[in-house]
Design a protein around this motif. Structure first.
Motif, PDB file in Angstrom:
ATOM      1  N   LEU A 154       0.842  -1.208   0.000  1.00 41.97           N
ATOM      2  CA  LEU A 154       0.000   0.000   0.000  1.00 41.97           C
ATOM      3  C   LEU A 154       0.871   1.251   0.000  1.00 41.97           C
ATOM      4  N   ILE A 170       0.661   7.189  -6.750  1.00 41.90           N
ATOM      5  CA  ILE A 170      -0.195   8.351  -6.487  1.00 41.90           C
ATOM      6  C   ILE A 170       0.634   9.623  -6.408  1.00 41.90           C
ATOM      7  N   VAL A 191       0.986   4.273  -2.715  1.00 40.33           N
ATOM      8  CA  VAL A 191       0.871   5.692  -2.431  1.00 40.33           C
ATOM      9  C   VAL A 191       2.071   6.441  -2.995  1.00 40.33           C
ATOM     10  N   MET A 250      -1.289   1.396 -10.541  1.00 39.62           N
ATOM     11  CA  MET A 250      -1.669   1.023  -9.191  1.00 39.62           C
ATOM     12  C   MET A 250      -1.943  -0.464  -9.043  1.00 39.62           C
ATOM     13  N   PHE A 251      -2.895  -0.935  -9.826  1.00 40.85           N
ATOM     14  CA  PHE A 251      -3.362  -2.308  -9.643  1.00 40.85           C
ATOM     15  C   PHE A 251      -3.338  -3.019 -10.991  1.00 40.85           C
TER      16      PHE A 251
END
Lengths: 305, 576
Positions: free
Chosen positions: A133, A141, A137, A148-149
């Motif tokens: 996680l 991000i 971030v 991200m995924f």
């Protein structure tokens, strides 16, 4: 057999609802009986288990309730994904930890060693998924470098081209980083302490007394002795990483064994779960077997006759 | 060479242990978290099933009722929504203060109409201002689906009063007709069914899922109701109602003679109207689950559920009006001042269900630590017992136990734990499920300790001092307890300390995947479980940052302590 006792009726699961609604109760009953007969659900659990072992030995793991494919087809590509990722991360982990661990053992109490110790302590205290996680971030991000995924772009380039590999690597980067990180901390500490123990052995003092070059002492004499415990842990690590990568696969929605397992559990997809267990057992078995073989290679004292 | 004092081993260990700064840091970190998780839950009790949907995903803040300096002592009109307030000053400026989630950010920048404002109403997602010449200004959540800001153009210039509900608005025009706009799903349930056509509505009220109207002759009609109980206004009070207010599942009314009547779902503290206010009430306001009335002597009284201190009404003597919404209460005083009570904000924000992250964090800490400790105890008992048996008896027992240990330790942990949790968790209920989780974690993790204990015992058995003790004829029990056990114990304590950190991380991982402790019981793991989602990660940092930081703090502290213990007890590392 544990799975047989799970809630949920396999017949109900096998027949989709929309199919059931189109049939008269009489037809439905006949159909259920047919399924019970073909799947052998009316037999004793032990008998069922024997049938399962027999067909498994022939390479038939049954049918996935989720996709209606044979379990092998259903599991093939996620399994390949997981194995690729874990083998990659294994190599990375050992490529990093062995030099760092050895060096830190040699520099015991110095800045490098202390940094490595504190760093690995922090590493030990962060669960892999949380590190994942944090990576999201940081690198998806705040600095959007990696996606991200997921597994691949929505419109992936043609398979086999350079661009395709790049795309795959981009999506693999963060999960891979997290798995590697997960392995690093414990491994560095272990290699360090194994190396310290090896350096304290009498033979090292003898080697030094003989006037051997320090490099020879460290890499030939001490490291070979440190290798035995390291290999033991390696095998455990190899087994553990497949379980441990599950959480990370789920964090990154990476289509691996973890996701398959989670889906199978939620859908009570028994045959897939059974196959997964065989897979994990095989991994454990391979790990232990490889361990024994490597032991013999490394330590001339060990013989299996 | 300095002469060393001869010390008992225990003293040496303690001295060595406290010598290292990092260990002290670990101790301080661990015990402060442990204390916080033990003590704070007593002061901030948690209702497991208490969801405050009006306050979901609120960022950390304490400013929900902090009126901006520019508007202080200068407020003419006031209304409150969930987490924020709207006020109009004497110079006709609209002020908004408080906290809103990212979805309703536009709320904080109100329009500034140059017509005199006659009323404001704040809903959950949007707010309305009505001007004296009949115009409505709406601002707030710009989600096109809800159409909250799309005031029907036909009513502009004719509006008497307007009220904002959760995702709908109701406006009353000069001709006595009601107009609605907003989310279709809510509008579909609004109905004027019982209201006669010639009624003369004067007052509109709306809570987040309820709406009602009062007519000039003292009748109340319900437009939107959450339950059947509040839909039917008691017949005997119809015609006498001077003011009314709507809570979630209750309606309170003040009659002409100052009596207060509350109806709705029975058995709720909201129904217990305090003694001594009957006959003295002037006006009433309602939050989510409480009422506040203004009495004729200028004082106020609150009752209902006291979550967030909603009913801790101050003693005032010069109140002019009360404004209540959600968890907030405002009372305007004669001198232009405003007193507030109720929810000031959530210091760590709220989660997706509107639950306070701060409270849950410490309750979660309690559960997480407890689970970790019990799991470690289980694995400690099994490991010590089997290791002891194996090391002490040797031979066939040892052979069998070692093979058993190998089998257990070659099982990959997560998959098996998932399957066991999945299969058996539901059989035990909430508490039992947690106990089962601890037992599973203990059952799968003991082999490391067992090996360690076995090796220690084997070494101790061979040691010369044990041989000497045997030769001296010391009893077997005494040999075991005073010569072998101390060796085993110190090594085992180190390992178990480190295992505590591992167990907590394991619990977190399991709960994160959804196979550990299940909601609503909080643990640090399941507080994190909603957050592998880009929106939460990007915009709602408070939902994952606090549990993550606490978890890592505790784990690092435990590891530091474990390391300190190892260095202190292991004679090989001493002084190096």
């Amino acid at each position: 057999m544990l799975f047989r006792t799970m809630p949920g009726d396999p017949i109900e699961l096998y027949l989709p609802l929309e199919m059931q609604s189109g049939l008269s109760p009489e037809q439905l009953r006949l159909m259920k009986n047919e399924i019970i007969e073909t799947m052998g659900l009316d037999r004793n659990h032990f008998v069922q288990y024997f049938y399962w072992v027999a067909s498994m030995a022939r390479g038939d793991f049954g049918i996935s309730m989720e996709t209606r494919q044979s379990v092998l087809d259903h599991v093939r590509s996620p399994m390949a994904n997981t194995i690729t990722m874990n083998v990659f991360s294994m190599f990375l982990v050992f490529a990093i930890t062995i030099p760092v661990g050895v060096y830190s053992a040699l520099r015991r109490g110095r800045l490098f060693d202390n940094t490595a110790l504190v760093g690995s302590m922090i590493g030990l205290s962060i669960p892999g998924f949380l590190f994942g996680l944090i990576m999201i971030v940081l690198f998806a991000i705040i600095f959007p470098v990696f996606p991200m995924f997921g597994m691949a772009s929505i419109m992936p380039p043609d398979e086999g081209t350079l661009a395709w590999y790049q795309d795959r690597l981009r999506y693999m980067a963060l999960p891979l980083l997290s798995i590697v990180f997960m392995g690093l901390a414990g491994m560095i500490r272990f290699i360090r302490s194994a190396m310290i123990d090896a350096l304290n052995m009498d033979c090292i003092r003898t080697a030094r007394a003989k006037g051997l070059a320090e490099k020879t002492v460290i890499y030939v004499h001490a490291f070979r002795n440190a290798l035995i415990p390291i290999i033991t842990v390696m095998a455990g690590f190899f087994i553990g990483i497949f379980g441990g990568s599950m959480a990370i696969e789920i964090t990154f929605s990476w289509q691996g064994m973890g996701q398959i397992m989670l889906n199978a559990l939620n859908l009570r997809d028994i045959s897939v779960l059974m196959a997964m267990n065989v897979f994990y057992a095989l991994i454990a078995f391979t790990g232990l077997l490889a361990l024994d073989i490597v032991y013999v290679m490394v330590d001339p004292r060990i013989r299996f006759d | 060479m300095n002469e060393e004092l001869v010390q008992s081993p225990v003293k040496t260990i303690i001295k060595e242990f406290f010598r290292r700064k990092l260990t002290i840091l670990g101790l301080v970190g661990f015990f402060s978290m442990l204390l916080a998780s033990t003590i704070i839950p007593f002061f901030f009790p948690m209702e497991l099933h208490d969801f405050d949907i009006g306050q979901f995903n609120q960022p950390p803040s304490m400013n929900m009722m902090r009126i901006p300096r520019a508007a202080r002592g200068n407020i003419r009109l006031l209304d409150a929504g969930s987490g924020y307030g709207v006020g109009v000053s004497f110079d006709n400026e609209i002020h908004v203060w408080g906290t809103v989630g990212s979805h309703a950010r536009p709320l904080l920048s109100p329009p500034q109409p140059n017509r005199p404002i006659s009323g404001v109403s704040a809903g959950d997602y949007h707010a309305l201002a009505v001007t004296e010449d009949g115009y409505v200004y709406a601002w707030g959540d710009q989600n096109a689906v809800f159409q909250l800001n799309d005031v029907p153009p036909g009513i502009q210039g004719n509006v008497v009063t307007a009220v904002a509900g959760r995702r709908f608005s109701v406006a009353l025009t000069r001709d006595g007709r009601l107009h609605t706009w907003g989310n279709w799903a809510d509008l579909g349930r609004l109905s004027t069914g019982r209201m006669p056509r010639d009624a003369n509505p004067v007052q509109l009220e709306a809570n987040w899922l309820t709406a009602g109207v009062r007519t000039g002759d003292g009748y109340v009609y319900i437009l939107l109701a959450t339950t059947r109980e509040i839909r039917y206004v008691p017949e005997e009070i119809q015609g006498w109602i001077a003011d009314f207010a709507m809570a979630d599942n209750h309606i309170g009314a003040v009659l002409d003679d100052g009596t207060v009547v509350v109806w709705g779902i029975s058995g709720n503290p909201v129904m217990d109207i305090p003694d001594g206010i009957q006959g003295r009430a002037v006006s009433i306001g309602a939050g989510r689950d409480h009422f506040t009335v203004l009495l004729n002597d200028g004082s106020v009284a609150s009752w209902g559920s006291n979550v967030h201190g909603r009913t801790n009404a101050p003693t005032v003597r010069n109140a002019v009006s009360v404004t209540v919404a959600g968890d907030h209460n405002y009372v305007m005083l004669e001198n232009g001042g405003v007193r507030t009570w109720g929810l000031r904000g959530f210091i760590f924000g709220t989660d997706a269900h509107g639950r306070c992250v701060f409270t849950r964090l410490w309750h979660a800490g309690r559960y997480s630590l407890l689970i970790g400790m019990v799991a470690v105890m289980v694995q400690g008992i099994i490991g010590l017992l089997l290791g002891g048996l194996s090391g002490y008896y040797g031979g066939k027992v040892d052979m069998f136990l070692m093979r058993f240990q190998e089998a257990v330790s070659s099982i990959p942990f997560l998959p098996i734990a998932l399957i066991l949790q999945f299969r058996f968790r539901d059989n035990f209920g909430e508490i039992g499920g947690m106990v089962f989780l601890m037992v599973v974690m203990g059952l799968l993790n003991w082999p490391g300790l067992m090996r360690l204990v076995r090796i220690q015992i084997l070494q101790a058995k061979e040691a010369e001092y044990v041989l000497a003790a045997k030769a001296l004829g010391v009893k077997q029990a005494k040999i075991i307890f005073s010569h072998i056990m101390p060796n085993v114990a110190s090594a085992a304590i180190v390992l178990l300390t480190l295992a505590l950190a591992t167990s907590m991380l394991t619990e977190t991982t399991l709960s994160f995947i959804g196979f550990g402790v299940s909601e609503p019981t909080p643990t640090w793991g399941n507080m994190l479980s909603g957050s592998n989602n880009s929106v939460v990660l990007r915009d709602q940092w408070w939902r994952w940052a606090f549990p993550a930081v606490s978890l890592v703090t505790v784990a690092i502290s435990i590891n530091l302590i474990g390391d300190g213990l190892r260095e202190a007890t292991d004679p090989r590392t001493q002084g190096r």
